[in-house]
Scaffold this motif. Structure first.
Motif, mmCIF file in Angstrom:
data_model
loop_
_atom_site.group_PDB
_atom_site.id
_atom_site.type_symbol
_atom_site.label_atom_id
_atom_site.label_comp_id
_atom_site.label_asym_id
_atom_site.label_seq_id
_atom_site.Cartn_x
_atom_site.Cartn_y
_atom_site.Cartn_z
ATOM 1 N N LEU A 72 10.991 2.797 5.050
ATOM 2 C CA LEU A 72 11.385 2.148 3.810
ATOM 3 C C LEU A 72 10.942 0.694 3.917
ATOM 4 C CD1 LEU A 72 12.858 2.779 1.157
ATOM 5 C CD2 LEU A 72 14.954 1.952 2.223
ATOM 6 N N TYR A 73 9.676 0.438 3.558
ATOM 7 C CA TYR A 73 9.071 -0.867 3.771
ATOM 8 C C TYR A 73 9.297 -1.806 2.586
ATOM 9 C CZ TYR A 73 6.566 1.649 7.454
ATOM 10 O OH TYR A 73 6.258 2.401 8.555
ATOM 11 N N SER A 74 9.297 -3.080 2.887
ATOM 12 C CA SER A 74 9.407 -4.091 1.831
ATOM 13 C C SER A 74 8.049 -4.263 1.157
ATOM 14 C CB SER A 74 9.849 -5.426 2.430
ATOM 15 O OG SER A 74 8.839 -5.951 3.277
ATOM 16 N N PRO A 75 8.021 -4.755 -0.099
ATOM 17 C CA PRO A 75 6.742 -5.004 -0.766
ATOM 18 C C PRO A 75 5.848 -5.953 0.036
ATOM 19 C CG PRO A 75 8.533 -5.077 -2.357
ATOM 20 C CD PRO A 75 9.173 -4.992 -0.997
ATOM 21 N N ALA A 76 6.460 -6.950 0.676
ATOM 22 C CA ALA A 76 5.673 -7.913 1.453
ATOM 23 C C ALA A 76 4.965 -7.230 2.615
ATOM 24 C CB ALA A 76 6.588 -9.029 1.972
ATOM 25 N N ARG A 77 5.654 -6.312 3.267
ATOM 26 C CA ARG A 77 5.039 -5.614 4.398
ATOM 27 C C ARG A 77 3.925 -4.692 3.922
ATOM 28 N NH1 ARG A 77 8.386 -3.320 9.532
ATOM 29 N NH2 ARG A 77 6.749 -2.060 10.503
ATOM 30 N N LEU A 78 4.109 -4.086 2.757
ATOM 31 C CA LEU A 78 3.056 -3.250 2.185
ATOM 32 C C LEU A 78 1.818 -4.085 1.887
ATOM 33 C CD1 LEU A 78 1.937 -0.660 0.904
ATOM 34 C CD2 LEU A 78 3.148 -1.257 -1.198
ATOM 35 N N VAL A 79 2.025 -5.275 1.319
ATOM 36 C CA VAL A 79 0.897 -6.159 1.004
ATOM 37 C C VAL A 79 0.177 -6.571 2.273
ATOM 38 C CG1 VAL A 79 0.267 -8.426 0.104
ATOM 39 C CG2 VAL A 79 1.894 -7.004 -1.157
ATOM 40 N N ARG A 80 0.935 -6.914 3.307
ATOM 41 C CA ARG A 80 0.305 -7.297 4.584
ATOM 42 C C ARG A 80 -0.502 -6.142 5.160
ATOM 43 N NH1 ARG A 80 5.343 -9.923 5.501
ATOM 44 N NH2 ARG A 80 6.064 -8.193 6.820
ATOM 45 N N TYR A 81 0.033 -4.936 5.023
ATOM 46 C CA TYR A 81 -0.679 -3.757 5.529
ATOM 47 C C TYR A 81 -1.992 -3.562 4.780
ATOM 48 C CZ TYR A 81 -1.664 1.120 6.664
ATOM 49 O OH TYR A 81 -2.278 2.289 7.065
ATOM 50 N N LEU A 82 -1.944 -3.688 3.460
ATOM 51 C CA LEU A 82 -3.142 -3.501 2.641
ATOM 52 C C LEU A 82 -4.188 -4.581 2.921
ATOM 53 C CD1 LEU A 82 -1.510 -2.511 -0.773
ATOM 54 C CD2 LEU A 82 -2.672 -1.012 0.845
ATOM 55 N N ARG A 83 -3.726 -5.748 3.351
ATOM 56 C CA ARG A 83 -4.645 -6.845 3.669
ATOM 57 C C ARG A 83 -5.186 -6.761 5.086
ATOM 58 N NH1 ARG A 83 -1.459 -12.063 0.956
ATOM 59 N NH2 ARG A 83 -1.996 -11.593 -1.229
ATOM 60 N N GLY A 84 -4.743 -5.755 5.825
ATOM 61 C CA GLY A 84 -5.238 -5.577 7.183
ATOM 62 C C GLY A 84 -4.403 -6.248 8.244
ATOM 63 N N ASN A 85 -3.241 -6.777 7.860
ATOM 64 C CA ASN A 85 -2.349 -7.424 8.831
ATOM 65 C C ASN A 85 -1.173 -6.500 9.141
ATOM 66 O OD1 ASN A 85 -3.903 -9.856 8.775
ATOM 67 N ND2 ASN A 85 -2.902 -10.398 6.841
ATOM 68 N N ALA A 86 -1.477 -5.328 9.669
ATOM 69 C CA ALA A 86 -0.449 -4.327 9.911
ATOM 70 C C ALA A 86 0.462 -4.721 11.064
ATOM 71 C CB ALA A 86 -1.095 -2.978 10.200
ATOM 72 N N HIS A 87 1.718 -4.358 10.940
ATOM 73 C CA HIS A 87 2.685 -4.501 12.028
ATOM 74 C C HIS A 87 2.338 -3.456 13.087
ATOM 75 C CE1 HIS A 87 6.564 -4.110 14.117
ATOM 76 N NE2 HIS A 87 6.825 -5.332 13.695
ATOM 77 N N PRO A 88 2.585 -3.750 14.370
ATOM 78 C CA PRO A 88 2.235 -2.782 15.425
ATOM 79 C C PRO A 88 2.811 -1.386 15.218
ATOM 80 C CG PRO A 88 2.760 -4.894 16.399
ATOM 81 C CD PRO A 88 3.072 -5.019 14.930
ATOM 82 N N LEU A 97 1.642 2.658 3.216
ATOM 83 C CA LEU A 97 0.996 3.376 2.120
ATOM 84 C C LEU A 97 1.379 4.850 2.145
ATOM 85 C CD1 LEU A 97 -0.867 2.548 -0.167
ATOM 86 C CD2 LEU A 97 -2.822 3.250 1.223
ATOM 87 N N GLY A 98 1.444 5.411 3.337
ATOM 88 C CA GLY A 98 1.839 6.808 3.463
ATOM 89 C C GLY A 98 3.268 7.030 3.028
ATOM 90 N N ALA A 99 4.123 6.036 3.258
ATOM 91 C CA ALA A 99 5.524 6.143 2.856
ATOM 92 C C ALA A 99 5.645 6.284 1.345
ATOM 93 C CB ALA A 99 6.295 4.919 3.340
ATOM 94 N N LEU A 100 4.819 5.532 0.611
ATOM 95 C CA LEU A 100 4.841 5.643 -0.849
ATOM 96 C C LEU A 100 4.477 7.059 -1.277
ATOM 97 C CD1 LEU A 100 3.123 2.312 -2.017
ATOM 98 C CD2 LEU A 100 5.556 2.884 -2.022
ATOM 99 N N SER A 101 3.505 7.645 -0.598
ATOM 100 C CA SER A 101 3.085 9.008 -0.908
ATOM 101 C C SER A 101 4.211 10.002 -0.641
ATOM 102 C CB SER A 101 1.857 9.375 -0.068
ATOM 103 O OG SER A 101 1.500 10.733 -0.243
#
Length: 226
Positions: A72-88, A97-101
């Motif tokens: 259950l990710y925050s919008p900010a974390r989703l944006v960081r993931y989409l920008r290539g700054n993924a959390h470990p 992104l998969g969580a949304l699916s």
């Protein structure tokens, strides 16, 4: 860097995933065939109802990465993931992104099952809950189930498959193997999901309760003489 092998998907989650996939395929086929195949369409619908109830409960008490709180990710974390700054840990279980699916599929399948229980083809088959609502509601539910809902399910399933293929073929992520065996090789250590005999026994209890609920819903149709 030495990979860390971690149990990500517990056995109940893996069995749920493949059972749901098989049931959805069967539902699509039986809906297209029609006729006597609709008997199986209803049975598979009740099976999906049981599976969805199980997944909701298991999303609260299941293994670490099967719990909704784990993806259950925050919008900010989703944006960081989409920008290539993924959390470990973003690619340990379900990615942002998969969580949304996952949430979209659960919601759409829930709506499809719910409207199916309220649908009536005015020929031979009626959902077990039709007698509890007005004809207007039945008509709206039937229309959604046969048109909008059906295409939403097909569209989301297609997107899900395409996303898996993209991650596997382009990004070289191993997604299918962990959903078969449970373990995943990660670049950093992660908390494993509990997947022992006790947790599996608990899953059986939850599944039995979910199946009992689905059976009770189906019995409403028999009580009404459908």
């Amino acid at each position: 860097m030495t990979p860390h092998t971690v149990r990500i998907w517990d056995l109940p989650t893996r069995l749920f995933h493949w059972a749901l996939a098989a049931c959805v395929i069967g539902l699509v086929i039986t809906a297209k065939v029609g006729g006597n195949a609709m008997e199986w369409h209803f049975r598979l619908g009740y099976a999906v109802l049981a599976l969805l109830v199980f997944r909701v409960v298991w999303g609260l008490i299941g293994g670490r990465w099967s719990r909704f709180s784990a993806f259950l990710y925050s919008p900010a974390r989703l944006v960081r993931y989409l920008r290539g700054n993924a959390h470990p840990e973003d690619n340990a279980g379900h990615s942002p992104l998969g969580a949304l699916s996952v949430f979209a599929l659960l919601a759409v399948l829930g709506a499809q099952v719910g409207t199916g229980l309220l649908s009536d083809d005015e020929i031979a088959f009626a959902g077990p809950l039709t007698r509890f609502v007005s004809n207007t509601v039945v008509g709206q539910a039937t229309g959604y189930h046969k048109e909008i809902g059906q295409y939403l399910v097909l569209g989301l399933v297609a997107l899900h498959v395409l996303a898996v293929l993209f991650y596997v073929l382009v990004r070289k992520h191993t997604l299918v193997r962990p959903m078969l065996g449970g373990d995943k090789a990660l670049p950093v250590p992660a908390t494993p999901s509990r997947d022992d005999a006790l947790s599996r026994a608990l899953a059986l209890v939850v599944l039995a309760g979910s199946a009992g609920l689905a059976w009770w819903v189906s019995s409403l149709a028999m009580a009404a003489g459908f």
